[in-house]
Design a protein around this motif. Sequence first.
Motif, PDB file in Angstrom:
ATOM      1  N   CYS A  61      48.918 -18.499  41.274  1.00  0.00           N
ATOM      2  CA  CYS A  61      49.361 -17.469  40.342  1.00  0.00           C
ATOM      3  C   CYS A  61      49.409 -16.123  41.062  1.00  0.00           C
ATOM      4  O   CYS A  61      48.420 -15.718  41.687  1.00  0.00           O
ATOM      5  CB  CYS A  61      48.402 -17.390  39.154  1.00  0.00           C
ATOM      6  N   PRO A  62      50.537 -15.415  41.001  1.00  0.00           N
ATOM      7  CA  PRO A  62      50.641 -14.122  41.688  1.00  0.00           C
ATOM      8  C   PRO A  62      49.905 -13.015  40.937  1.00  0.00           C
ATOM      9  O   PRO A  62      50.495 -12.052  40.437  1.00  0.00           O
ATOM     10  CB  PRO A  62      52.151 -13.884  41.739  1.00  0.00           C
ATOM     11  N   ASP A  63      48.591 -13.160  40.861  1.00  0.00           N
ATOM     12  CA  ASP A  63      47.718 -12.228  40.151  1.00  0.00           C
ATOM     13  C   ASP A  63      47.344 -11.099  41.105  1.00  0.00           C
ATOM     14  O   ASP A  63      46.554 -11.289  42.035  1.00  0.00           O
ATOM     15  CB  ASP A  63      46.471 -12.979  39.676  1.00  0.00           C
ATOM     16  N   VAL A  64      47.875  -9.910  40.875  1.00  0.00           N
ATOM     17  CA  VAL A  64      47.698  -8.819  41.826  1.00  0.00           C
ATOM     18  C   VAL A  64      46.355  -8.112  41.681  1.00  0.00           C
ATOM     19  O   VAL A  64      46.037  -7.214  42.469  1.00  0.00           O
ATOM     20  CB  VAL A  64      48.849  -7.796  41.723  1.00  0.00           C
ATOM     21  N   PHE A  65      45.534  -8.528  40.702  1.00  0.00           N
ATOM     22  CA  PHE A  65      44.175  -8.008  40.635  1.00  0.00           C
ATOM     23  C   PHE A  65      43.180  -8.992  41.246  1.00  0.00           C
ATOM     24  O   PHE A  65      42.458  -8.663  42.180  1.00  0.00           O
ATOM     25  CB  PHE A  65      43.754  -7.699  39.199  1.00  0.00           C
ATOM     26  N   ARG A  66      43.151 -10.229  40.754  1.00  0.00           N
ATOM     27  CA  ARG A  66      42.162 -11.190  41.212  1.00  0.00           C
ATOM     28  C   ARG A  66      42.617 -11.967  42.431  1.00  0.00           C
ATOM     29  O   ARG A  66      41.809 -12.514  43.185  1.00  0.00           O
ATOM     30  CB  ARG A  66      41.805 -12.157  40.072  1.00  0.00           C
ATOM     31  N   GLY A  67      43.912 -12.075  42.640  1.00  0.00           N
ATOM     32  CA  GLY A  67      44.435 -12.854  43.755  1.00  0.00           C
ATOM     33  C   GLY A  67      44.163 -12.198  45.094  1.00  0.00           C
ATOM     34  O   GLY A  67      43.682 -11.064  45.178  1.00  0.00           O
ATOM     35  N   PRO A  68      44.490 -12.907  46.176  1.00  0.00           N
ATOM     36  CA  PRO A  68      44.209 -12.362  47.524  1.00  0.00           C
ATOM     37  C   PRO A  68      45.067 -11.148  47.882  1.00  0.00           C
ATOM     38  O   PRO A  68      44.688 -10.381  48.776  1.00  0.00           O
ATOM     39  CB  PRO A  68      44.514 -13.549  48.447  1.00  0.00           C
ATOM     40  N   TRP A  69      46.210 -10.983  47.209  1.00  0.00           N
ATOM     41  CA  TRP A  69      47.087  -9.860  47.531  1.00  0.00           C
ATOM     42  C   TRP A  69      47.423  -9.070  46.275  1.00  0.00           C
ATOM     43  O   TRP A  69      47.631  -9.619  45.210  1.00  0.00           O
ATOM     44  CB  TRP A  69      48.391 -10.369  48.175  1.00  0.00           C
ATOM     45  N   GLY A  70      47.469  -7.782  46.436  1.00  0.00           N
ATOM     46  CA  GLY A  70      47.806  -6.917  45.308  1.00  0.00           C
ATOM     47  C   GLY A  70      47.639  -5.464  45.689  1.00  0.00           C
ATOM     48  O   GLY A  70      46.897  -5.131  46.626  1.00  0.00           O
ATOM     49  N   GLY A  71      48.337  -4.602  44.974  1.00  0.00           N
ATOM     50  CA  GLY A  71      48.251  -3.177  45.257  1.00  0.00           C
ATOM     51  C   GLY A  71      48.373  -2.361  43.990  1.00  0.00           C
ATOM     52  O   GLY A  71      48.249  -2.879  42.879  1.00  0.00           O
ATOM     53  N   HIS A  86      51.035  -0.641  42.899  1.00  0.00           N
ATOM     54  CA  HIS A  86      52.388  -0.393  42.381  1.00  0.00           C
ATOM     55  C   HIS A  86      53.096  -1.703  42.037  1.00  0.00           C
ATOM     56  O   HIS A  86      54.308  -1.700  41.824  1.00  0.00           O
ATOM     57  CB  HIS A  86      53.233   0.365  43.416  1.00  0.00           C
ATOM     58  N   CYS A  87      52.350  -2.791  41.923  1.00  0.00           N
ATOM     59  CA  CYS A  87      52.979  -4.112  41.873  1.00  0.00           C
ATOM     60  C   CYS A  87      53.635  -4.467  40.556  1.00  0.00           C
ATOM     61  O   CYS A  87      54.704  -5.066  40.530  1.00  0.00           O
ATOM     62  CB  CYS A  87      51.943  -5.198  42.185  1.00  0.00           C
ATOM     63  N   ARG A  88      53.006  -4.143  39.449  1.00  0.00           N
ATOM     64  CA  ARG A  88      53.392  -4.784  38.200  1.00  0.00           C
ATOM     65  C   ARG A  88      54.082  -3.843  37.214  1.00  0.00           C
ATOM     66  O   ARG A  88      53.947  -2.623  37.293  1.00  0.00           O
ATOM     67  CB  ARG A  88      52.164  -5.432  37.549  1.00  0.00           C
ATOM     68  N   ASP A  89      54.774  -4.450  36.287  1.00  0.00           N
ATOM     69  CA  ASP A  89      55.479  -3.722  35.237  1.00  0.00           C
ATOM     70  C   ASP A  89      54.497  -3.446  34.106  1.00  0.00           C
ATOM     71  O   ASP A  89      54.469  -4.139  33.095  1.00  0.00           O
ATOM     72  CB  ASP A  89      56.661  -4.564  34.748  1.00  0.00           C
ATOM     73  N   SER A  90      53.682  -2.432  34.276  1.00  0.00           N
ATOM     74  CA  SER A  90      52.636  -2.094  33.315  1.00  0.00           C
ATOM     75  C   SER A  90      52.366  -0.599  33.385  1.00  0.00           C
ATOM     76  O   SER A  90      52.486   0.006  34.454  1.00  0.00           O
ATOM     77  CB  SER A  90      51.344  -2.865  33.648  1.00  0.00           C
TER      78      SER A  90
END
Length: 518
Positions: A235-245, A247-251
């Motif tokens: 799952c491309p989870d940008v908080f819990r996953g190994p990668w994230g920053g 500016h990633c999500r539409d929120s």
Amino acid sequence: MYKVVARLSGRRRRALPTPQTLCSPSAARFHLRSGAVCQKAVVNPSPIDLLEMPPCSFKPEEYTGMSKERMMEVRRQNINPVTMKITYYKKPVFIHQGHMQWLWDVDGKRYLDLFAGVATVAVGHCNPKVIAATERQLRKLWHTTNIYVHPGLHEYCEKLTSNLPHPLKVVYLTNSGSEANDLAMLMARLHTGNFDIITFRGSYHGGTQQTMGLTSNSSYKYPAATSSGCTTVMCPDVFRGPWGGSHCRDSPVQTIRECSCAQGHCMANEHYIGQLKETFATSVPSRIAAFFAEPIQGMGGAVQYPKNYWKEAYKLIRERGGICISDEVQTGFGRTGTHFWGFQGYDVLPDMVTMAKGIGNGFPIGAVVTTPEIAASFAKAFHFNTFGGNPVACAVGSSVIDTIKEDGLQQNSLRVGTYLMTEMAKLRDSHEIIGDVRGKGLQIGVEMVKDKASREPLPPEAMGEIFEDIKDMGVLIGKGGIYGQTFRIQPPMCITKDDVDFFLAVFNRAINRYMDKK
């Protein structure tokens, strides 16, 4: 901060003074949790300070039914035993009546409902417009199947498809989201001639034997053969996953993770797409049937993905002969605010859309909407559903769409949801155990952690303590995530900013109480 209104005596709800005993001509006015406006009297202090609820003029009926003790006895002896395992709270809530965003228990205590029966009550409990439409239909025709031609079915299907982009114009009506997703799996396999379906880890798409293969959460899986051919990808989870920053999500609210990506470039997205490509190379045949995903994971904890992930994933899926299915059971019907459907936020066009929950505001109805081409592939045998397209269900569904439009509930979801998230982000910044706030419109997740550095999930017992305290102060929310570490906020779309302010005060107090004890 929200005002404290009264310190009412007694530990048990039934020991609280009645509205009549609290009213006094010489006392200050305040709002009871039942919704009645009364006068503040001199009473003995209580261990719990009650925060003032927004007023509500609706008066629930007095409860005269089965006792709480008898209900629990029947629940233990005569109802699916798993129900006891999933009953929320150590001290369960015994719901008696609802009106819009409010619920009352059998003792007359009022609750602000911010979970809406798991994102189901879209336009409010017992919404008068939906009640009126249902009553009109009940007086005319309760049931006939779609082997006969009745106007309600055709009027509703025309209205539903008018809110979907071309060529999503063919409707299959079902009774639930699980049934809709089960049907979508079969249709995808028949149309493509392929078998394998890809879905995200942490997903939930239903509890039938077929859809259990799509569902990627061990708590909902039985040790029995379920649908084969279902493969999960990271799952491309940008908080819990190994990668994230950041500016990633539409929120309206981003993660607190550092980000060094250039404008318009997302390294996290590239890594997660790389994981999808690796799945193609190692885990599935060269030709696949479908990609199945929610625009925002519901049961998974309101998980959001990098902005361009869906667009790139859809392209890769279609290159391998698969179709793309958007599960809108929780994100559809204006809940995300910016669009009527969650997939529209990613600027993609799925081949099939499944829906339930908010489609009927709690009435059992679901649907699959697809293209004429895919529908033609499904005509090789008879598909029949006794209750799909039931006249009452169609009347309810039609009224729900009308109410969303007439009352501006999609716009309200955007306005109130954005306010809730941005204010909740301020609490995140001041509390070490609030790791992430995310979502869109009124599909919101608040992920709790031991600390922000490790991002380790807050333990279940801690989650339970905070959860129970929030309920005791008059607010109902949900839980989700693989580890049960995320509070879910998916209320009726009619809630107000005053409701949000009350919830924020309650939530902040519950966090402070937990931290003080710790």
